[in-house]
Design an enzyme around this catalytic site. Sequence first.
Site, PDB file in Angstrom:
ATOM      1  N   SER A  13       0.855  -1.183   0.000  1.00 49.05           N
ATOM      2  CA  SER A  13       0.000   0.000   0.000  1.00 49.05           C
ATOM      3  C   SER A  13       0.891   1.233   0.000  1.00 49.05           C
ATOM      4  O   SER A  13       1.731   1.367  -0.885  1.00 49.05           O
ATOM      5  CB  SER A  13      -0.937  -0.074   1.209  1.00 49.05           C
ATOM      6  OG  SER A  13      -1.869   0.949   1.188  1.00 49.05           O
ATOM      7  N   HIS A  40      -2.614  -0.862  -3.352  1.00 49.74           N
ATOM      8  CA  HIS A  40      -3.723   0.098  -3.195  1.00 49.74           C
ATOM      9  C   HIS A  40      -3.346   1.442  -3.792  1.00 49.74           C
ATOM     10  O   HIS A  40      -2.204   1.859  -3.688  1.00 49.74           O
ATOM     11  CB  HIS A  40      -4.023   0.347  -1.709  1.00 49.74           C
ATOM     12  CG  HIS A  40      -4.267  -0.894  -0.939  1.00 49.74           C
ATOM     13  ND1 HIS A  40      -3.882  -1.045   0.366  1.00 49.74           N
ATOM     14  CD2 HIS A  40      -4.854  -2.071  -1.290  1.00 49.74           C
ATOM     15  CE1 HIS A  40      -4.237  -2.241   0.794  1.00 49.74           C
ATOM     16  NE2 HIS A  40      -4.815  -2.890  -0.195  1.00 49.74           N
ATOM     17  N   ASP A 134      -4.217  -4.641   5.843  1.00 48.67           N
ATOM     18  CA  ASP A 134      -4.605  -5.551   4.772  1.00 48.67           C
ATOM     19  C   ASP A 134      -3.449  -6.526   4.526  1.00 48.67           C
ATOM     20  O   ASP A 134      -2.285  -6.155   4.605  1.00 48.67           O
ATOM     21  CB  ASP A 134      -4.899  -4.738   3.504  1.00 48.67           C
ATOM     22  CG  ASP A 134      -5.508  -5.599   2.404  1.00 48.67           C
ATOM     23  OD1 ASP A 134      -6.047  -6.686   2.724  1.00 48.67           O
ATOM     24  OD2 ASP A 134      -5.450  -5.187   1.230  1.00 48.67           O
TER      25      ASP A 134
END
Lengths: 190, 278
Positions: A13, A40, A134
């Site tokens: 991310s 992401h 995540d």
Amino acid sequence: MPVPSTAVVIGCSTGGLQALSTVLAGLRGDLGAPVIVVCHRGQDDDGALLVELLARASALPVREAGERQPVEAGVVHVAPPGYHLLIDAGGCFMLSADPRVRHVRPSVDVLFEAAADVYGDGLLAVVLTGANDDGADGLAAVRRAGGYALVQEPAEAIAPQMPLAALERAGADAVAGLASLATRINDRCP
Amino acid sequence: MPLSRPAADDIELELFIQALQLRHGYDFSGYARASLKRRVQAVAAARQCRTIGELTTRVVHDDGLLPAVIAGLSVPVSEMFRNPSVFKALAAEVLPVLASYPHINIWQAGCARGEEVYTLAILLEEAGLYARCQIYATDFNDAALAQAQEGIFPLAEARTWSANYLAAGGQHSLSDYWHARYEHLKLDERLKRNITFANHNLVADGVFCEAQLILCRNVLIYFTNALQDRVLGLFRDSLVRGGYLVLGNKESIAFAPSAAEFTELDAQARIYRLGAAA
Ligand SMILES: C[S@@+](CC[C@H](N)C(=O)[O-])C[C@H]1O[C@@H](n2cnc3c(N)ncnc32)[C@H](O)[C@@H]1O
């Protein structure tokens, strides 16, 4: 085309572009496994930019993972924005517009869990920098299925939360600095 | 390598699908397994079932559970003006042609809670065509349809939707079309005047109208190639010659033989036209 028996999945991310660039640059040009990436990013991005930036750094060809397209060894497949990326039993990519998981879509957890189902102990999962958790549950699923878990050394990650959460909830077979991650992936792949 | 022996939970998933079909007549056998499995597992977990097998037993014995199961397997996730460039393309490439018809039929399949059908209504209103339109908005999830009919959404969505609307070339402010009250926004009743909401299951139900435009975005991704092909055949039979089909941004129909009858008009926006370009 035979379905590869080994696969590499990578989740990241915040700070991911830089970390991914380093890892992809160090991969063998003749890597005999597919590399599947969830990173992401902002909503409006159509995905083309990330693919282009990674392609510049990568030793392997980089493409957006296409709905129903086969997972190919020696190719870096990047999850398109706005959809979860899964893999079916026949080794093809499947997208889903399901709700965000832990506020994100694509979700690293969703990819890791689907890949663990298909590749079992042939899977190598890598958690890189990121400012959320995540990937932690996904990594636990990978390990339950016998896969190998590799986590970026949190102390050197731009955002340490994601590797930290992964270590806390799933643990890892190895923790390594960015500089040595590619070598470790190369060594474990055909 | 895909494991040579099916895993226990994959077997349980197949048995669940069979049980739903035998007991309730709902056929999910044409759904892509990777995403279906996640949703069945989520429904099982929400009902305190440890395995899909436990859920199967409950579904077989308790008819009252069915609506919740269907709602759980459906994915009514949407946005107004989701992927703004698609609606910009619709306004530029498709609406001018639709304007040549005295009466315009539109079918929006898989309407979820109505976000997209209200988007269409606004787009048509701003193009000066809405008075001539009849829109059929269908889904197989009754709970979602009931919410779509109400047209009430969380106010928290307003910012994203307004930005989408402007990016799509909206001429006013999206908030002109709703009243905000108590953390909710209620869409203008007038937007509903030419919309008919109805239950239609793409797996089981057939042709019910002759449309100039069909929107079916982010529904086919949940289907196997074989079911995609069947549904594309249904769309073909429901479209006038030269009619338009709009799919989701990352959807591909390359694997469906029925796709051969559609011509790609805009690859980015996933707009197709039935038959050769007129
Ligand atoms: C992800 S939503 C798509 C919403 C909207 N079209 C969009 O793209 O934003 C998918 C919808 O398809 C509906 N659906 C799934 N299977 C269906 C079927 N067999 N028949 C009719 N609708 C179905 C679901 O209930 C859900 O509302």
